[in-house]
Design a protein around this motif. Structure first.
Motif, short mmCIF file in Angstrom:
data_model
loop_
_atom_site.label_atom_id
_atom_site.label_comp_id
_atom_site.label_asym_id
_atom_site.label_seq_id
_atom_site.Cartn_x
_atom_site.Cartn_y
_atom_site.Cartn_z
N ASN A 78 0.85 -1.19 0.00
CA ASN A 78 0.00 0.00 0.00
C ASN A 78 0.89 1.24 0.00
N TYR A 79 0.55 2.17 -0.87
CA TYR A 79 1.33 3.40 -1.00
C TYR A 79 0.40 4.59 -0.83
N ILE A 80 0.71 5.45 0.13
CA ILE A 80 -0.01 6.70 0.32
C ILE A 80 0.96 7.81 -0.08
N LEU A 81 0.62 8.50 -1.16
CA LEU A 81 1.49 9.54 -1.71
C LEU A 81 0.73 10.86 -1.64
N GLY A 82 1.00 11.63 -0.61
CA GLY A 82 0.34 12.91 -0.43
C GLY A 82 1.14 14.04 -1.06
N SER A 83 0.50 14.79 -1.93
CA SER A 83 1.13 15.92 -2.62
C SER A 83 2.58 15.63 -3.00
N PRO A 84 2.79 14.56 -3.76
CA PRO A 84 4.17 14.20 -4.09
C PRO A 84 4.88 15.34 -4.83
N SER A 85 6.06 15.64 -4.41
CA SER A 85 6.87 16.73 -4.98
C SER A 85 7.54 16.23 -6.25
N ILE A 86 6.76 16.10 -7.31
CA ILE A 86 7.30 15.51 -8.55
C ILE A 86 7.36 16.51 -9.70
N ASN A 107 -1.69 -1.12 -3.98
CA ASN A 107 -2.82 -0.21 -3.79
C ASN A 107 -2.22 1.17 -3.56
N VAL A 108 -2.68 2.15 -4.33
CA VAL A 108 -2.06 3.48 -4.28
C VAL A 108 -3.12 4.54 -4.02
N PHE A 109 -2.86 5.37 -3.02
CA PHE A 109 -3.70 6.54 -2.70
C PHE A 109 -2.84 7.76 -2.98
N ILE A 110 -3.31 8.63 -3.87
CA ILE A 110 -2.58 9.85 -4.21
C ILE A 110 -3.51 11.04 -3.98
N SER A 111 -2.99 12.04 -3.28
CA SER A 111 -3.78 13.25 -3.04
C SER A 111 -2.91 14.48 -3.26
N TYR A 112 -3.59 15.60 -3.43
CA TYR A 112 -2.92 16.91 -3.47
C TYR A 112 -3.97 17.97 -3.19
N GLY A 113 -3.49 19.16 -2.84
CA GLY A 113 -4.37 20.27 -2.51
C GLY A 113 -4.95 20.94 -3.74
N SER A 114 -6.19 21.39 -3.63
CA SER A 114 -6.87 22.04 -4.75
C SER A 114 -6.17 23.32 -5.21
N MET A 115 -5.40 23.93 -4.33
CA MET A 115 -4.70 25.17 -4.67
C MET A 115 -3.28 24.92 -5.18
N GLU A 116 -2.91 23.68 -5.34
CA GLU A 116 -1.60 23.32 -5.89
C GLU A 116 -1.73 23.17 -7.41
N GLU A 117 -2.00 24.27 -8.08
CA GLU A 117 -2.34 24.19 -9.50
C GLU A 117 -1.24 23.58 -10.35
N GLU A 118 -0.04 24.14 -10.29
CA GLU A 118 1.05 23.62 -11.13
C GLU A 118 1.45 22.21 -10.70
N ALA A 119 1.60 22.02 -9.41
CA ALA A 119 1.97 20.69 -8.92
C ALA A 119 0.86 19.68 -9.23
N GLY A 120 -0.39 20.12 -9.12
CA GLY A 120 -1.52 19.25 -9.41
C GLY A 120 -1.49 18.72 -10.83
N LEU A 138 -2.96 -3.25 -9.94
CA LEU A 138 -2.72 -1.90 -9.43
C LEU A 138 -4.04 -1.20 -9.19
N SER A 139 -4.29 -0.84 -7.96
CA SER A 139 -5.50 -0.09 -7.59
C SER A 139 -5.09 1.34 -7.27
N ILE A 140 -5.72 2.29 -7.93
CA ILE A 140 -5.36 3.70 -7.76
C ILE A 140 -6.58 4.49 -7.28
N THR A 141 -6.40 5.21 -6.20
CA THR A 141 -7.41 6.14 -5.70
C THR A 141 -6.75 7.51 -5.67
N SER A 142 -7.37 8.48 -6.33
CA SER A 142 -6.82 9.84 -6.30
C SER A 142 -7.86 10.80 -5.75
N VAL A 143 -7.40 11.74 -4.95
CA VAL A 143 -8.28 12.68 -4.26
C VAL A 143 -7.66 14.07 -4.32
N VAL A 144 -8.49 15.05 -4.66
CA VAL A 144 -8.08 16.45 -4.57
C VAL A 144 -8.71 17.00 -3.29
#
Length: 167
Positions: A78-86, A107-120, A138-144
């Motif tokens: 399981n991978y939780i990747l919050g606002s990854p700096s990529i 299983n991958v959970f990826i999130s980022y902030g709604s105001m992170e426009e360029e990073a998003g 591969l299971s992917i869940t993404s959340v803004v």
């Protein structure tokens, strides 16, 4: 904080002064240490479920998690990747993806902030890269999440733990 830049980054800096100071690009060394020293120690000294290891990384830690997922995906299930700096790192991730195992089994959970426009935008490119693998293991869940890079962290923690409860 210097070790974060060294240990969590995939590439060396093109700025010679920054590279000398922070030694960017040591993710593979850090991952080797985790696999050979940290995981065996934890599993020898604590009651763990080796079939359900979870990685949680935010910001640079999220970048490191993306690196692990594509280079040695069996490290965690399981991978939780919050606002990854990529930002600027998607081409590197694309190269790792080409060499990655056919199935990631994660299983991958990826999130980022709604105001992170360029990073998003970069994170969405990474999500698309993963989805385009067409990997049934591969299971992917993404959340803004409402907010900035800094303010999205608490809800990333809450929502990812709720997500993790499904496994």
């Amino acid at each position: 904080h210097v070790s974060r830049y060294r240990d969590y980054s995939m590439n060396e800096s093109t700025n010679a002064d920054h590279q000398a100071k922070y030694q960017f690009g040591q993710a593979s060394t850090h991952l080797g240490f985790i696999r050979s020293q940290v995981i065996p120690y934890v599993e020898d000294h604590f009651h763990t479920d080796t079939a359900s290891r979870t990685y949680f990384g935010y910001s640079l830690g999220g970048e490191f998690g993306a690196y692990i997922l594509l280079t040695q995906p069996d490290t965690f299930q399981n991978y939780i990747l919050g606002s990854p700096s990529i930002r600027g790192e998607v081409p590197t991730l694309e190269e790792y993806n080409k060499k990655a195992p056919t199935t990631l089994g994660a299983n991958v959970f990826i999130s980022y902030g709604s105001m992170e426009e360029e990073a998003g935008q970069e994170i969405e490119r990474f999500i698309k890269l993963l989805k385009d693998r067409d990997d049934e293991t591969l299971s992917i869940t993404s959340v803004v999440i409402e907010g900035t890079h800094q303010t999205a962290f608490p809800m990333t923690a809450v929502q990812s733990v709720q997500w993790l409860a499904n496994f």
